[in-house]
Enzyme design. Sequence first.
Site, PDB file in Angstrom:
ATOM      1  NE  ARG A  62      37.461  15.180  73.278  1.00 15.46           N
ATOM      2  CZ  ARG A  62      38.077  16.193  73.880  1.00 15.46           C
ATOM      3  NH1 ARG A  62      37.446  17.304  74.150  1.00 15.46           N
ATOM      4  NH2 ARG A  62      39.343  16.096  74.202  1.00 15.46           N
ATOM      5  CG  HIS A 121      38.108  13.976  78.299  1.00 15.00           C
ATOM      6  ND1 HIS A 121      38.394  12.901  77.498  1.00 15.00           N
ATOM      7  CD2 HIS A 121      38.215  13.542  79.576  1.00 15.00           C
ATOM      8  CE1 HIS A 121      38.681  11.844  78.259  1.00 15.00           C
ATOM      9  NE2 HIS A 121      38.568  12.209  79.520  1.00 15.00           N
ATOM     10  CE1 TYR A 150      40.751  20.210  74.513  1.00 11.83           C
ATOM     11  CE2 TYR A 150      40.656  20.726  76.861  1.00 11.83           C
ATOM     12  CZ  TYR A 150      40.147  20.059  75.759  1.00 11.83           C
ATOM     13  OH  TYR A 150      39.059  19.237  75.903  1.00 11.83           O
TER      14      TYR A 150
END
Lengths: 325, 370
Positions: B269, B273, B283
Site C-alpha cells: 500500500r 493506512h 514505520y
Amino acid sequence: MAQMTMIQAITDALRCELKDDENVLVFGEDVGVNGGVFRATEGLQKEFGVDRVFDTPLAESGIGGLAVGLAMTGFRPVPEIQFFGFVFEVMDSISGQLARMRFRTGGSFNAPVTIRSPFGGGVHTPEMHADSLELLMTSTPGVKVVIPSTPYDAKGLLISSIRDNDPVVFLEHMKLYRSFRGEVPEESYTIPLGKADVKREGTDISIIAYGAMVHEALKAAEELEKEGKSAEVIDLRTVQPLDIETLIASVEKTGRAMVVQEAQKQAGIAANVVAEITERAILSLDAPVLRVTAPDTVYPFSQAETVWLPNYKDVLATAKKVLEF
Amino acid sequence: MAESKDNRFDPVNVLHEIEEKFEMVQVLDEEGNVVNEDLMPDLSDEQLVELMSRMVYTRILDQRSISLNRQGRLGFYAPTAGQEASQLASQFALEKEDFILPGYRDVPQIVWHGLPLYQAFLFSRGHFMGNQIPEGVNVFPPQIIIGAQYIQAAGVAMGFQKKGQKAVAVTYTGDGGSSQGDFYEGLNFAGAYKVPAIFFVQNNQFAISTPRSLQTAAKTIAQKGIAAGLPSILVDGMDALAVYAVTKEARERAVAGEGPTFIEALCYRYGPHTMAGDDPTRYRTSETDSEWEKRDPLIRFRNFLTNKGLWTEEKENEVIERAKEEIKEAVKKADAAPKQKVTDLINIMYEENPYNLDEQKAYYTEKESN
C-alpha cells in the site's frame, strides 16, 4: 395435549419449524447424531437430514459467522451455542454483526437468526457454563432476548423466535429442562415476543421474575398466601423488549413491586425494570421497588451455588420488606 | 542446525518442505515481460484493455478520494494505490452472481462488482444509504471488524452450496487479518464443508504500522491455508495477470464442487493506512517504498499492453478523463442525498419497533423538526 418437559417442548418446536419452513437450518456443536449435549435436537438429523441439521467444527465464532452468511443467502438459521458461558467467543457475530445487520445495510439485509443456548445455575456445571449473561444481549440494540420458564411457553416462544425476521437470543435455563412437565399442544402455536405472562394473579404485591426465578417467585407467593397476602407473579418471558403495559397495569393495581433475577445485581435486567416502573408509575407506588438478585461476584464454584443463587426464601423476605414498608 | 537424532520423524524438515513449496506465481515481471506463458489467462484483447482501464480508473479514484478527504468532502478512507492488481484482477475473475465480502480497503472491488460509486462516497461520509445494497448487486458493505468477513464468507458459500447455486463467496483481508482467530475459523469451516469460497489475503506488508514479520512465524501466509486443508497459492499481487489466473482457477474449482481456495497476494500500500492521521514515515523507509513502487502493477501491465499494441498514452488519458468526470458526477450525487435523520435510523433497527424505540422516535421527530 401431551405432557412434556421443557427440553421436549424445545425439540418439538424445532421439529415444527424444520417441517414448516425449508429454510430453517439447525446447527452447532454435537447437535447432529448426538442430538445435542442436552438432547434438544434429538432425532432431528435423522428426520430432516444432514443438510438441514448438522454438526459444526468446535468454534463458536465460526458458528456465528456461518449464521450471518446463511442468513444473507436466504436461510433462517437456528444455531446452538452449547453453553451460553461460551458466548464471549461469539460476541462479535451476535452483537457486532447480526444485531446490526438490518441497520448497517439500511434494510438491504436482515438476520432472521435464533441463537439457542442453555444457561443457568443449580446443576453443578464447571466454570463458564451457568452464568446468567442475558444483560450482555439486552444491552445490544438489535437483538431480542427470550427466556422461557415453562414447557408451554418454551415451544410457543421458540416458534415465534424462529419466525421473527430479526435476531433473537433464546436462553434455556438448564435447571428447567427436565425438572417438571407441563401441558404442551402437539400442533404448532406461537406466543408473541415482548409479552409478559401473569403466572399468578394477586392484589397486594407484584413479583416480577423470569427464567428459573419465576418458580421461586411462585413458591414465595404460596407462602405469602398462607399469611393472607396476595402476590401477583409476572413472568417477563422476553427480557428485551419488556412488556411495559403488563408491568405497569400490575403495579397500578398492587401499588407494590419487586423484581427477582438470578443474575448478579450489577447485571441489571431488574434495574431496568425498576427504572421503567419508577419512570412510569411512581405515583402508584406505596413502597420502593426492591430487587432480589445474586451477589456481585463471579458465578461461584458449584459447591457454593445453592446458597449463592436467590431462592424463594430470599423472595419471601424481600416481599415482606416491600409489603411492610 | 542440530541433526535429527531419529529419522522416523523430522518436524523441522516437514515445515521446511512445506514452506519451500510456496513459490510466488507470476506471469509478468516488473518490466511487463511474460515470464510464464503457460499461466497466461485466456483473456480477449478487449478484456485486457478493460482490466487495465479499471486499474487506471481506480488509481485516479484513489488520488481523488485522498484529495476530497483533505478538503473535508469525504470521511473515512483507506487508500488503495499499489493494490490495484490484487483487488481488481481478482474481482475481474468473478461472475456477477458471486458474492463479495470486503474489508474496509476493498471498496474498489465492490464498486466494480456493481455498487454505485456515489454510494461508496456516502459510506465514506457516514451516511446509511451508502450501505444500502441495490437489488442484484452481490456484495456486503465493507467489514470493519478484521476477520469477521472470513467466517461469514464460509456461511454465504454454504448458502450457495445448499441452494445449488453456481456461485462463489469471495472475501478479502490483509496480512494483519491473517492473525485473527476468525481468519482460521473461516478457512477451517469452509474446508470442512467443502463450500465454494475464495479467501484472499492482500499481504501489503503492514497492518497499520506492524510489519508482516511480526504477524507470524510462518514464512508465507499462504501456507496457513494448508493447515485447514485448503489448496493454497502465493501470487505476485502486483501482477494483474497472475492474480487473475489464480482467482479464475479457484473460482472454477469452487463452482465444480471442489471446495474453497486460499490465495495470498504479495502487494504494497503506497499510502497511509487510512486518511485519519496515519503517517507511514513512522514505520516505513522511503527505500522500501521505492523498491515496491518499481513493481507497480500499472507500470508492468501498461508495458505488456503497449508491447502488444493494445494501449497508448491517448487511451490512458481518455480513461483518466472519464474517471475524473464520473467521480465528479458521483460526488454531486452523494451531495444530493437526503439529510440523514435519527428517525430514519430508528426505522431500520427492527422489522417492527418495540415500545422503547416508538417512544424515542416520537422524541426525535420533535427534536429534528426544530
